[in-house]
Design an enzyme around this catalytic site. Sequence first.
Site, mmCIF file in Angstrom:
data_model
loop_
_atom_site.group_PDB
_atom_site.id
_atom_site.type_symbol
_atom_site.label_atom_id
_atom_site.label_comp_id
_atom_site.label_asym_id
_atom_site.label_seq_id
_atom_site.Cartn_x
_atom_site.Cartn_y
_atom_site.Cartn_z
ATOM 1 N N PHE A 1 -47.963 -10.285 45.881
ATOM 2 C CA PHE A 1 -47.573 -11.657 46.231
ATOM 3 C C PHE A 1 -48.080 -12.684 45.222
ATOM 4 O O PHE A 1 -47.547 -13.785 45.129
ATOM 5 C CB PHE A 1 -48.092 -12.018 47.642
ATOM 6 C CG PHE A 1 -49.543 -12.450 47.658
ATOM 7 C CD1 PHE A 1 -49.901 -13.761 47.361
ATOM 8 C CD2 PHE A 1 -50.562 -11.549 47.940
ATOM 9 C CE1 PHE A 1 -51.236 -14.160 47.362
ATOM 10 C CE2 PHE A 1 -51.895 -11.932 47.934
ATOM 11 C CZ PHE A 1 -52.233 -13.242 47.633
ATOM 12 N N LYS B 1 -38.826 -4.047 44.146
ATOM 13 C CA LYS B 1 -39.247 -4.265 45.540
ATOM 14 C C LYS B 1 -40.422 -5.239 45.479
ATOM 15 O O LYS B 1 -41.573 -4.859 45.313
ATOM 16 C CB LYS B 1 -39.685 -2.929 46.163
ATOM 17 C CG LYS B 1 -39.624 -2.861 47.692
ATOM 18 C CD LYS B 1 -40.361 -3.933 48.449
ATOM 19 C CE LYS B 1 -41.835 -3.703 48.581
ATOM 20 N NZ LYS B 1 -42.565 -4.889 49.147
ATOM 21 N N ARG C 1 -43.970 -11.427 51.080
ATOM 22 C CA ARG C 1 -44.526 -12.722 51.475
ATOM 23 C C ARG C 1 -43.930 -13.884 50.686
ATOM 24 O O ARG C 1 -43.944 -15.011 51.147
ATOM 25 C CB ARG C 1 -46.044 -12.695 51.351
ATOM 26 C CG ARG C 1 -46.613 -11.821 52.462
ATOM 27 C CD ARG C 1 -48.078 -11.833 52.502
ATOM 28 N NE ARG C 1 -48.630 -10.789 51.673
ATOM 29 C CZ ARG C 1 -49.932 -10.582 51.537
ATOM 30 N NH1 ARG C 1 -50.785 -11.361 52.151
ATOM 31 N NH2 ARG C 1 -50.375 -9.608 50.778
ATOM 32 N N CYS D 1 -55.495 -11.661 39.755
ATOM 33 C CA CYS D 1 -56.221 -10.416 39.440
ATOM 34 C C CYS D 1 -57.141 -10.618 38.254
ATOM 35 O O CYS D 1 -58.017 -9.804 38.002
ATOM 36 C CB CYS D 1 -55.240 -9.300 39.146
ATOM 37 S SG CYS D 1 -54.245 -9.683 37.728
ATOM 38 N N GLU E 1 -63.476 -6.982 46.387
ATOM 39 C CA GLU E 1 -62.573 -8.017 45.873
ATOM 40 C C GLU E 1 -62.255 -8.958 47.032
ATOM 41 O O GLU E 1 -61.702 -8.525 48.053
ATOM 42 C CB GLU E 1 -61.274 -7.390 45.355
ATOM 43 C CG GLU E 1 -60.339 -8.437 44.777
ATOM 44 C CD GLU E 1 -58.965 -7.883 44.379
ATOM 45 O OE1 GLU E 1 -58.374 -7.127 45.161
ATOM 46 O OE2 GLU E 1 -58.490 -8.253 43.285
ATOM 47 N N SER F 1 -53.074 -4.152 45.332
ATOM 48 C CA SER F 1 -54.499 -3.916 45.625
ATOM 49 C C SER F 1 -54.880 -2.463 45.322
ATOM 50 O O SER F 1 -54.014 -1.574 45.290
ATOM 51 C CB SER F 1 -54.753 -4.231 47.097
ATOM 52 O OG SER F 1 -53.934 -3.407 47.889
HETATM 53 P P1 NAD Z 1 -50.770 -5.245 48.201
HETATM 54 O O1 NAD Z 1 -51.375 -4.019 47.642
HETATM 55 O O2 NAD Z 1 -51.005 -5.566 49.625
HETATM 56 O O3 NAD Z 1 -49.163 -5.194 48.029
HETATM 57 C C1 NAD Z 1 -48.547 -4.905 46.796
HETATM 58 C C2 NAD Z 1 -47.169 -4.288 47.065
HETATM 59 O O4 NAD Z 1 -47.331 -3.057 47.772
HETATM 60 C C3 NAD Z 1 -46.248 -5.158 47.927
HETATM 61 O O5 NAD Z 1 -44.947 -5.061 47.414
HETATM 62 C C4 NAD Z 1 -46.352 -4.527 49.316
HETATM 63 O O6 NAD Z 1 -45.168 -4.668 50.064
HETATM 64 C C5 NAD Z 1 -46.632 -3.068 49.019
HETATM 65 N N1 NAD Z 1 -47.526 -2.431 49.992
HETATM 66 C C6 NAD Z 1 -48.510 -3.032 50.734
HETATM 67 N N2 NAD Z 1 -49.164 -2.109 51.471
HETATM 68 C C7 NAD Z 1 -48.602 -0.912 51.203
HETATM 69 C C8 NAD Z 1 -48.842 0.419 51.660
HETATM 70 N N3 NAD Z 1 -49.805 0.688 52.531
HETATM 71 N N4 NAD Z 1 -48.062 1.409 51.185
HETATM 72 C C9 NAD Z 1 -47.086 1.163 50.282
HETATM 73 N N5 NAD Z 1 -46.824 -0.084 49.810
HETATM 74 C C10 NAD Z 1 -47.552 -1.112 50.260
HETATM 75 O O7 NAD Z 1 -51.211 -6.438 47.254
HETATM 76 P P2 NAD Z 1 -51.013 -8.002 47.472
HETATM 77 O O8 NAD Z 1 -51.913 -8.468 48.562
HETATM 78 O O9 NAD Z 1 -49.564 -8.334 47.542
HETATM 79 O O10 NAD Z 1 -51.538 -8.564 46.065
HETATM 80 C C11 NAD Z 1 -52.882 -8.844 45.794
HETATM 81 C C12 NAD Z 1 -53.570 -7.674 45.129
HETATM 82 O O11 NAD Z 1 -52.908 -7.325 43.926
HETATM 83 C C13 NAD Z 1 -55.002 -7.996 44.708
HETATM 84 O O12 NAD Z 1 -55.791 -6.870 44.995
HETATM 85 C C14 NAD Z 1 -54.908 -8.205 43.206
HETATM 86 O O13 NAD Z 1 -56.075 -7.966 42.476
HETATM 87 C C15 NAD Z 1 -53.843 -7.221 42.857
HETATM 88 N N6 NAD Z 1 -53.213 -7.555 41.584
HETATM 89 C C16 NAD Z 1 -53.538 -6.793 40.503
HETATM 90 C C17 NAD Z 1 -52.993 -7.095 39.272
HETATM 91 C C18 NAD Z 1 -53.337 -6.279 38.070
HETATM 92 O O14 NAD Z 1 -52.705 -6.473 37.059
HETATM 93 N N7 NAD Z 1 -54.292 -5.382 38.115
HETATM 94 C C19 NAD Z 1 -52.096 -8.168 39.144
HETATM 95 C C20 NAD Z 1 -51.780 -8.913 40.273
HETATM 96 C C21 NAD Z 1 -52.355 -8.594 41.499
#
Ligand code: NAD
Length: 495
Positions: free
Chosen positions: A149, A173, A177, A281, A380, A226
């Site tokens: 998101f 995909k 949110r 991130c 985090e 995450s």
């Molecule tokens: P998230 O892991 O909750 O969701 C990411 C994606 O995965 C979304 O499209 C979501 O629909 C899907 N998803 C969520 N739960 C899932 C599950 N159990 N099984 C399969 N798919 C699932 O992350 P978020 O809250 O949207 O984003 C924030 C996180 O992303 C933070 O931890 C941040 O550090 C990380 N992030 C990392 C980077 C990087 O480059 N390392 C960049 C941006 C964000």
Amino acid sequence: MRQIQHTINNQRLDSSENEKSEVLNPATGEQVAEIAIARNKEVELAVSTSKTAFKEWKNTSIAQRTKLLYKFRNLVVQNEQQIAELITQEHGKVIEDARGEVARGIENIEYACGFAETLKGSYSEQASTGVDVYTLRQPVGVCAGITPFNFPAMVPLWMLPNAIASGNTFILKPSDRNPSAPALLVELIQEAGFPSGVVNLINGDKESVNLLLAHADVDAISFVGSTPVAKHVYETGTSNGKRVQALGGAKNHMVVLPDADIDLAADAAVSAAYGSAGERCMAISVVVAVGEVADPLVDAITERIDELTIGPGTQPESEMGPLISKDHRDRVISYIESGEKEGASIIADGRNDLLDNAGFFLGVTLLDNVTTKMDVYKDEIFGPVLCIVRADTFDEAMTIIEQNRYGNGVALFTRDGGTARRFQKDVQAGMVGINVPIPVPVGYHSFGGWNDSLFGDTAMYGPEGMHFFTKQKVVTSRWPDPTTSQVDLGFPRNN
Ligand code: NAD
């Protein structure tokens, strides 16, 4: 209210099971859109049309692919403001941050526009007598991108342009949110004239992701999100035979040495910790203050915090907007409570600044005397909470970073080139800033952390991104020279 559907084969469609989810404006708490959630039927359709489109797209000329990418780039530039406004409305970040996000995304399209140069391959003439050996890079097939998101436009653009430039088809995909900015990007792909099925959009949740991970016709998965989900995506995707790159969470440290310019370091800490409400991130969430710099640095950060303006991202004076959801704000508050219980000193307390409206606002928090055993240090938090850890020496700071489970970005503030060089050489993280707090690589380098911040061995975008989206083929070819070989050609030789 906006209705966000799927886009498959250049056509909009709703979910067959009619499942929907709400999209809220975090600054007001009001619903601004409704999103269709993909289930088996939509995932099947997206994958099968991507597979069909791949047959032609991989054979589309470099010239034609380049032309379409340039058109797409120009359309994104023309629509920059509209994309940014959608981001602010559904994410909450201030409009300047949202515009910055789109600009960083455009960099990635521009890099992809030059794919003809990047994917030229290599050629060894006369490896043996009459034998040439050459390496080609060919597309992988149907690639899926699953995005978080916090950068609803930029992260899809880390993947999509490089994937399609190199001849793959791509299924996006995005986060459920804030789906409107990525949906607009896919509209612009259509407007640029990409053939149907080259880019499909499915909206959905974890169940939709799991369907993609299990699908035999999906060849590669790019994931950003995450750490627990990144690990799940990596393990499930690879066990199903897919190529996977999965970027996870972070806990980025900024080390400040006693010789650093304190004003520069304090400005950097405040913007890198609290910009986008800490939902980046690459946000700095830990400052490691070495030796006598700690007291003046904490004072300088506190002064700047007092001047921060928190408010809706649409208001020009706002420097920090709300968090993404009420649940997430509650989670961040629970970390402030836990830091307090574990003995951290609260220098600034965001709980005093919830603002009196219905949005998901939280003020900024500064915790001093944090130790590496505390949960506020280890986890985090992904909110506007900055921890100060005090260290006696540079070596102690390096050990702290090395023992942290993440390894996304780090920064060092110093005036000493020799120490900076040691830092860049020895520090255990994938992206390093020297007097730069958020070292997000430009589009022609690549983005990726170490340890629990990245599962897989290929970073995102730039040369590593192109590598991920292509597979190698090596050709060893023998064409005996008719003028010198003894082969009977069946016609007279020219010499
Ligand atoms: P998230 O892991 O909750 O969701 C990411 C994606 O995965 C979304 O499209 C979501 O629909 C899907 N998803 C969520 N739960 C899932 C599950 N159990 N099984 C399969 N798919 C699932 O992350 P978020 O809250 O949207 O984003 C924030 C996180 O992303 C933070 O931890 C941040 O550090 C990380 N992030 C990392 C980077 C990087 O480059 N390392 C960049 C941006 C964000």
